[in-house]
Design a protein around this motif. Sequence first.
Motif, mmCIF file in Angstrom:
data_model
loop_
_atom_site.group_PDB
_atom_site.id
_atom_site.type_symbol
_atom_site.label_atom_id
_atom_site.label_comp_id
_atom_site.label_asym_id
_atom_site.label_seq_id
_atom_site.Cartn_x
_atom_site.Cartn_y
_atom_site.Cartn_z
ATOM 1 N N LEU A 18 -26.852 -20.663 -9.569
ATOM 2 C CA LEU A 18 -26.277 -20.226 -8.435
ATOM 3 C C LEU A 18 -25.116 -19.159 -8.738
ATOM 4 O O LEU A 18 -24.719 -19.133 -9.874
ATOM 5 C CB LEU A 18 -25.808 -21.347 -7.837
ATOM 6 C CG LEU A 18 -26.803 -22.451 -7.096
ATOM 7 C CD1 LEU A 18 -25.852 -23.534 -6.301
ATOM 8 C CD2 LEU A 18 -27.527 -21.912 -6.142
ATOM 9 N N TYR A 19 -25.059 -18.219 -7.867
ATOM 10 C CA TYR A 19 -23.870 -17.486 -7.908
ATOM 11 C C TYR A 19 -22.522 -18.018 -8.096
ATOM 12 O O TYR A 19 -22.281 -18.903 -7.299
ATOM 13 C CB TYR A 19 -23.979 -16.241 -6.747
ATOM 14 C CG TYR A 19 -22.825 -15.315 -6.829
ATOM 15 C CD1 TYR A 19 -22.974 -14.161 -7.811
ATOM 16 C CD2 TYR A 19 -21.888 -15.143 -6.052
ATOM 17 C CE1 TYR A 19 -21.915 -13.165 -7.732
ATOM 18 C CE2 TYR A 19 -20.799 -14.401 -6.181
ATOM 19 C CZ TYR A 19 -20.892 -13.467 -6.879
ATOM 20 O OH TYR A 19 -19.893 -12.488 -7.005
ATOM 21 N N ARG A 20 -21.760 -17.720 -9.097
ATOM 22 C CA ARG A 20 -20.371 -18.062 -9.215
ATOM 23 C C ARG A 20 -19.637 -17.029 -8.695
ATOM 24 O O ARG A 20 -19.792 -15.928 -9.276
ATOM 25 C CB ARG A 20 -20.426 -18.672 -10.824
ATOM 26 C CG ARG A 20 -19.149 -19.111 -11.163
ATOM 27 C CD ARG A 20 -18.893 -19.455 -12.693
ATOM 28 N NE ARG A 20 -19.788 -20.470 -12.943
ATOM 29 C CZ ARG A 20 -19.497 -21.718 -13.162
ATOM 30 N NH1 ARG A 20 -17.995 -22.217 -12.699
ATOM 31 N NH2 ARG A 20 -20.380 -22.747 -13.385
ATOM 32 N N PHE A 21 -18.509 -17.257 -7.988
ATOM 33 C CA PHE A 21 -17.530 -16.483 -7.558
ATOM 34 C C PHE A 21 -16.283 -16.464 -8.455
ATOM 35 O O PHE A 21 -15.809 -17.484 -8.359
ATOM 36 C CB PHE A 21 -17.326 -16.542 -5.922
ATOM 37 C CG PHE A 21 -16.441 -15.734 -5.376
ATOM 38 C CD1 PHE A 21 -17.011 -14.486 -4.718
ATOM 39 C CD2 PHE A 21 -15.175 -15.612 -5.182
ATOM 40 C CE1 PHE A 21 -16.592 -13.866 -4.084
ATOM 41 C CE2 PHE A 21 -14.395 -14.713 -4.447
ATOM 42 C CZ PHE A 21 -15.360 -13.757 -3.965
ATOM 43 N N THR A 22 -16.371 -15.393 -9.336
ATOM 44 C CA THR A 22 -15.174 -15.636 -10.345
ATOM 45 C C THR A 22 -13.919 -14.955 -10.193
ATOM 46 O O THR A 22 -13.075 -14.731 -11.198
ATOM 47 C CB THR A 22 -15.990 -15.189 -11.540
ATOM 48 O OG1 THR A 22 -16.379 -13.886 -11.600
ATOM 49 C CG2 THR A 22 -17.069 -16.032 -11.899
#
Length: 93
Positions: A18-22
């Motif tokens: 999944l896309y990790r918001f960093t």
Amino acid sequence: MSGTYLHYSKSKYFPASLYRFTAAWSSWLAALLIALATGLLIRTEGWVSGCLIGLCALSLALMLVPLTAVLGKTYFYSLIGLMHGLVLLDLFF
């Protein structure tokens, strides 16, 4: 649900698929989204009922996000889209 997603994306147990918001400010955004959702509930339901419903909704979201995150991208993003669609329907109708 968006606030708990941002909160969970900082966890070491977050799935790599999944896309990790960093971004560094994502924890502030998560807190703002959770406070905004609770504020909307307080505005519509009254302060006691709104706080209780907000606490229940936050608990459910904190349970659902890790549970559905491991089921796959399509299912997880479909659930996120469905939840946001239902919130928009509730706000405008």
